[in-house]
Design an enzyme around this catalytic site. Structure first.
Site, PDB file in Angstrom:
ATOM      1  N   SER A  22       0.835  -1.209   0.000  1.00 41.70           N
ATOM      2  CA  SER A  22       0.000   0.000   0.000  1.00 41.70           C
ATOM      3  C   SER A  22       0.872   1.262   0.000  1.00 41.70           C
ATOM      4  CB  SER A  22      -0.990  -0.010   1.166  1.00 41.70           C
ATOM      5  OG  SER A  22      -0.356   0.260   2.386  1.00 41.70           O
ATOM      6  N   ASN A  23       2.001   1.231   0.692  1.00 48.04           N
ATOM      7  CA  ASN A  23       2.903   2.397   0.642  1.00 48.04           C
ATOM      8  C   ASN A  23       3.543   2.519  -0.739  1.00 48.04           C
ATOM      9  OD1 ASN A  23       3.299   4.068   3.186  1.00 48.04           O
ATOM     10  ND2 ASN A  23       3.235   1.996   4.020  1.00 48.04           N
ATOM     11  N   LEU A  96      11.548  -5.525   6.843  1.00 45.78           N
ATOM     12  CA  LEU A  96      11.626  -5.708   8.299  1.00 45.78           C
ATOM     13  C   LEU A  96      12.992  -6.146   8.825  1.00 45.78           C
ATOM     14  CD1 LEU A  96       8.171  -7.512   8.701  1.00 45.78           C
ATOM     15  CD2 LEU A  96       8.661  -5.058   8.778  1.00 45.78           C
ATOM     16  N   LYS A  97      13.937  -6.389   7.937  1.00 45.71           N
ATOM     17  CA  LYS A  97      15.254  -6.860   8.394  1.00 45.71           C
ATOM     18  C   LYS A  97      16.201  -5.686   8.645  1.00 45.71           C
ATOM     19  CE  LYS A  97      14.708 -11.381   7.640  1.00 45.71           C
ATOM     20  NZ  LYS A  97      15.350 -12.584   8.064  1.00 45.71           N
ATOM     21  N   ASN A 113      13.251   4.919   5.735  1.00 42.86           N
ATOM     22  CA  ASN A 113      12.248   3.935   6.175  1.00 42.86           C
ATOM     23  C   ASN A 113      11.020   4.661   6.709  1.00 42.86           C
ATOM     24  OD1 ASN A 113      11.156   1.384   7.017  1.00 42.86           O
ATOM     25  ND2 ASN A 113      11.781   1.829   9.109  1.00 42.86           N
ATOM     26  N   HIS A 115       8.090   4.016   9.588  1.00 39.56           N
ATOM     27  CA  HIS A 115       7.752   3.167  10.736  1.00 39.56           C
ATOM     28  C   HIS A 115       6.376   3.610  11.235  1.00 39.56           C
ATOM     29  CE1 HIS A 115       8.586   0.590  14.160  1.00 39.56           C
ATOM     30  NE2 HIS A 115       8.042   1.531  14.916  1.00 39.56           N
ATOM     31  N   ASP A 156      15.447   1.353  13.692  1.00 38.69           N
ATOM     32  CA  ASP A 156      14.609   2.530  13.967  1.00 38.69           C
ATOM     33  C   ASP A 156      15.328   3.657  14.706  1.00 38.69           C
ATOM     34  OD1 ASP A 156      12.453   1.111  12.812  1.00 38.69           O
ATOM     35  OD2 ASP A 156      12.020   0.138  14.727  1.00 38.69           O
TER      36      ASP A 156
HETATM   37  C1  GAR Z   1       3.560  -0.226   7.023  1.00 37.47           C
HETATM   38  O1  GAR Z   1       2.607   0.031   8.017  1.00 37.47           O
HETATM   39  C2  GAR Z   1       4.935   0.186   7.508  1.00 37.47           C
HETATM   40  O2  GAR Z   1       4.927   1.309   8.339  1.00 37.47           O
HETATM   41  C3  GAR Z   1       5.358  -1.045   8.267  1.00 37.47           C
HETATM   42  O3  GAR Z   1       4.945  -2.113   7.451  1.00 37.47           O
HETATM   43  C4  GAR Z   1       3.734  -1.732   6.802  1.00 37.47           C
HETATM   44  C5  GAR Z   1       3.835  -2.072   5.330  1.00 37.47           C
HETATM   45  O4  GAR Z   1       2.585  -1.930   4.725  1.00 37.47           O
HETATM   46  N1  GAR Z   1       6.780  -1.060   8.497  1.00 37.47           N
HETATM   47  C6  GAR Z   1       7.325  -1.420   9.651  1.00 37.47           C
HETATM   48  O5  GAR Z   1       6.685  -1.826  10.596  1.00 37.47           O
HETATM   49  C7  GAR Z   1       8.840  -1.290   9.687  1.00 37.47           C
HETATM   50  N2  GAR Z   1       9.330  -1.377  11.038  1.00 37.47           N
HETATM   51  P1  GAR Z   1       2.421  -1.864   3.154  1.00 37.47           P
HETATM   52  O6  GAR Z   1       3.058  -3.129   2.597  1.00 37.47           O
HETATM   53  O7  GAR Z   1       0.949  -1.846   2.921  1.00 37.47           O
HETATM   54  O8  GAR Z   1       3.097  -0.634   2.652  1.00 37.47           O
END
Ligand code: GAR
Length: 202
Positions: A22-23, A96-97, A113, A115, A156
């Protein structure tokens, strides 16, 4: 903003096996409508079954399946791709790595990134996705929201570039918090990347 080829900023987006994309979609939409100097050149995904693969297909984005089980091999391949494709910026979207300091130094370009919490709260190893929202909910927080930060070799902890506070006082579940925060992520990430690149020269 239109740009000539030499002014175009070339991005690589790193995602994970869980990424919904989605991002990625929000970034693609923002760059194609609001800042045409920025182009997503390729996306990496650690599992071919990740939903983000379909999003890449729909948006016509080049996708590379690179497993993250062995992070040494992963980083080597990403480094090679970034050099071949003359990438200017790496963007993490659900990746996430932890990236090693050797990789960060060798690749030589900034890494950003997003978060889903107001860092420095609710960050660090193991704090990602719905785990973050569950912790925020359990603590009875009245506000949360996304943070965009530079990536260093500690989870982070890189410099914060932007945050967006979201009122979650009416949320009755971690899922409701997640939805509110995700909406804010989508409107924060693109403009933050744009502003970050605005201050840089090629
Ligand atoms: C998002 O909410 C992002 O902030 C999180 O993963 C999701 C990905 O969603 N990232 C973390 O938690 C990193 N520590 P998406 O695949 O729909 O963009």
């Amino acid at each position: 903003m239109e740009g000539t080829a030499s002014e175009t900023w070339r991005l690589a987006v790193l995602t994970s096996g869980h990424s919904r994309g989605s991002n990625l979609r929000a970034l693609h939409n923002y760059f194609s409508s609001q800042d045409k100097r920025i182009m997503i050149v390729f996306v990496t995904v650690s599992l071919p079954s990740a939903p983000v693969v379909d999003v890449c297909g729909e948006l016509g984005l080049q996708v590379h399946h690179i497993p993250t089980r062995n992070m040494g091999s992963f980083e080597e391949r990403v480094l090679e791709l970034c050099r071949d494709e003359k990438i200017d910026l790496i963007v993490l979207a659900g990746f996430l790595k932890r990236l090693s300091s050797a990789f960060i130094e060798d690749v030589g370009i900034p890494i950003l990134n997003i978060h889903p919490a107001l860092l420095p709260k609710y960050g660090g190893k193991g704090m990602y996705g719905e785990r973050v929202h569950k912790a925020v909910f359990a603590a009875g927080e009245r506000e949360s929201g996304p943070t965009v930060h530079l990536v260093n070799a500690m989870y982070d902890q890189g410099s914060i570039l932007a945050q967006r506070k979201v009122d979650i006082s009416g949320c009755v579940s971690p899922q409701e918090i997640a939805a509110e925060v995700l909406r804010a992520e989508h409107s924060l990430y693109g403009p933050t990347i744009s502003a970050f690149l605005e201050k840089r020269t090629k």
